[in-house]
Design an enzyme around this catalytic site. Structure first.
Site, PDB file in Angstrom:
ATOM      1  N   LYS A   1      -2.628  63.087  61.448  1.00  0.00           N
ATOM      2  CA  LYS A   1      -2.120  62.409  60.249  1.00  0.00           C
ATOM      3  C   LYS A   1      -2.280  60.885  60.338  1.00  0.00           C
ATOM      4  CE  LYS A   1       1.180  66.089  59.101  1.00  0.00           C
ATOM      5  NZ  LYS A   1       2.583  66.388  58.727  1.00  0.00           N
TER       6      LYS A   1
ATOM      7  N   TYR B   1      -0.426  69.886  49.717  1.00  0.00           N
ATOM      8  CA  TYR B   1       0.976  70.221  49.992  1.00  0.00           C
ATOM      9  C   TYR B   1       1.671  70.801  48.755  1.00  0.00           C
ATOM     10  CZ  TYR B   1       1.159  68.274  54.727  1.00  0.00           C
ATOM     11  OH  TYR B   1       0.987  68.051  56.076  1.00  0.00           O
TER      12      TYR B   1
ATOM     13  N   ARG C   1       1.005  75.940  66.975  1.00  0.00           N
ATOM     14  CA  ARG C   1       2.336  75.523  66.513  1.00  0.00           C
ATOM     15  C   ARG C   1       3.218  75.176  67.721  1.00  0.00           C
ATOM     16  NH1 ARG C   1       3.417  74.611  60.992  1.00  0.00           N
ATOM     17  NH2 ARG C   1       5.532  75.396  61.298  1.00  0.00           N
TER      18      ARG C   1
ATOM     19  N   ASN D   1       4.806  62.609  61.252  1.00  0.00           N
ATOM     20  CA  ASN D   1       4.961  63.401  62.481  1.00  0.00           C
ATOM     21  C   ASN D   1       3.629  63.755  63.149  1.00  0.00           C
ATOM     22  OD1 ASN D   1       4.166  65.285  60.646  1.00  0.00           O
ATOM     23  ND2 ASN D   1       5.884  66.680  60.934  1.00  0.00           N
TER      24      ASN D   1
ATOM     25  N   HIS E   1      -0.622  68.068  61.788  1.00  0.00           N
ATOM     26  CA  HIS E   1      -0.362  69.290  61.016  1.00  0.00           C
ATOM     27  C   HIS E   1      -0.961  70.476  61.751  1.00  0.00           C
ATOM     28  CE1 HIS E   1      -0.379  72.137  57.631  1.00  0.00           C
ATOM     29  NE2 HIS E   1      -1.621  72.411  57.976  1.00  0.00           N
TER      30      HIS E   1
ATOM     31  N   GLU F   1      -6.597  76.260  54.120  1.00  0.00           N
ATOM     32  CA  GLU F   1      -6.626  74.833  54.456  1.00  0.00           C
ATOM     33  C   GLU F   1      -7.995  74.421  55.010  1.00  0.00           C
ATOM     34  OE1 GLU F   1      -1.826  74.830  55.350  1.00  0.00           O
ATOM     35  OE2 GLU F   1      -3.201  74.511  57.021  1.00  0.00           O
TER      36      GLU F   1
HETATM   37  P1  GDP Z   1       5.299  71.665  59.291  1.00  0.00           P
HETATM   38  O1  GDP Z   1       4.746  73.053  59.029  1.00  0.00           O
HETATM   39  O2  GDP Z   1       5.989  71.561  60.633  1.00  0.00           O
HETATM   40  O3  GDP Z   1       4.275  70.570  59.101  1.00  0.00           O
HETATM   41  O4  GDP Z   1       6.473  71.422  58.241  1.00  0.00           O
HETATM   42  P2  GDP Z   1       6.571  71.731  56.663  1.00  0.00           P
HETATM   43  O5  GDP Z   1       5.442  72.602  56.189  1.00  0.00           O
HETATM   44  O6  GDP Z   1       7.970  72.204  56.415  1.00  0.00           O
HETATM   45  O7  GDP Z   1       6.455  70.300  55.996  1.00  0.00           O
HETATM   46  C1  GDP Z   1       5.198  69.699  55.766  1.00  0.00           C
HETATM   47  C2  GDP Z   1       5.283  68.233  56.122  1.00  0.00           C
HETATM   48  O8  GDP Z   1       6.225  67.586  55.246  1.00  0.00           O
HETATM   49  C3  GDP Z   1       5.860  67.937  57.521  1.00  0.00           C
HETATM   50  O9  GDP Z   1       4.914  68.070  58.554  1.00  0.00           O
HETATM   51  C4  GDP Z   1       6.354  66.519  57.353  1.00  0.00           C
HETATM   52  O10 GDP Z   1       5.260  65.576  57.380  1.00  0.00           O
HETATM   53  C5  GDP Z   1       6.931  66.561  55.943  1.00  0.00           C
HETATM   54  N1  GDP Z   1       8.371  66.933  55.949  1.00  0.00           N
HETATM   55  C6  GDP Z   1       8.905  68.149  56.225  1.00  0.00           C
HETATM   56  N2  GDP Z   1      10.245  68.138  56.119  1.00  0.00           N
HETATM   57  C7  GDP Z   1      10.571  66.865  55.748  1.00  0.00           C
HETATM   58  C8  GDP Z   1      11.818  66.216  55.471  1.00  0.00           C
HETATM   59  O11 GDP Z   1      12.899  66.805  55.528  1.00  0.00           O
HETATM   60  N3  GDP Z   1      11.745  64.894  55.097  1.00  0.00           N
HETATM   61  C9  GDP Z   1      10.564  64.224  55.015  1.00  0.00           C
HETATM   62  N4  GDP Z   1      10.578  62.931  54.648  1.00  0.00           N
HETATM   63  N5  GDP Z   1       9.380  64.804  55.268  1.00  0.00           N
HETATM   64  C10 GDP Z   1       9.368  66.106  55.635  1.00  0.00           C
END
Ligand code: GDP
Length: 139
Positions: free
Chosen positions: A11, A51, A87, A114, A117, A128
């Site tokens: 990212k 997303y 993961r 973070n 991905h 994807e």
């Molecule tokens: P992942 O599968 O671990 O990447 O998590 P998700 O699919 O739930 O979320 C996609 C991306 O959205 C995450 O990798 C973060 O960059 C962002 N994200 C997820 N949860 C949060 C949150 O609670 N707050 C914020 N600001 N960003 C979030």
């Protein structure tokens, strides 16, 4: 359905910080082969498409702004049990909760920025991968 493959994005925060090389090294040392890779930059609209599943979430708009804020590296990775193993290698979404030694624990700045991905299923990995590599030769 593609099996034994997953999809990743390094990212904007991690690319900007100059951590791409260290992250790719960890990925290869964990036994993943890179089968496709490109550096690119998403528009806010393309980030929103990627997303789309999070459209209703409160962090969606910020996520699209962040994911389009700089260069990213998209890649397809191959390994037995790729989705689950990857993961595990990247760790929890929130770096504060990520296990020691995971990519997010080492490189993520926040729950949003973070670092990396990883697809959450074989089906997501295929969708994807297609989002970034449609029409390209993948060997
Ligand atoms: P992942 O599968 O671990 O990447 O998590 P998700 O699919 O739930 O979320 C996609 C991306 O959205 C995450 O990798 C973060 O960059 C962002 N994200 C997820 N949860 C949060 C949150 O609670 N707050 C914020 N600001 N960003 C979030």
């Amino acid at each position: 359905m593609i099996t034994n493959r997953t999809f990743t994005i390094i990212k904007p925060d991690a690319v900007e910080a100059g951590s791409s090389g260290a992250i790719l090294k960890m990925i290869e040392e964990a036994g993943f082969r890179i089968v496709a890779m490109r550096m690119t930059k998403l528009s806010p609209e393309r980030a929103g498409e990627f997303y789309a599943v999070h459209k209703e979430r409160p962090f969606y708009k910020g996520l699209c702004t962040y994911m389009s804020s700089g260069r990213i590296i998209a890649a397809i990775l191959e390994k037995e049990n790729a989705v689950a193993d990857f993961r595990k290698l990247i760790g929890a979404t929130d770096p504060a909760l990520a296990e020691e030694g995971t990519i997010r624990k080492l490189f993520a700045k926040s729950i949003e920025a973070n670092a990396i991905h990883g697809s959450d299923s074989d089906e997501s990995a295929a969708i994807e991968s297609n989002f970034f590599f449609a029409g390209m030769d993948i060997f």
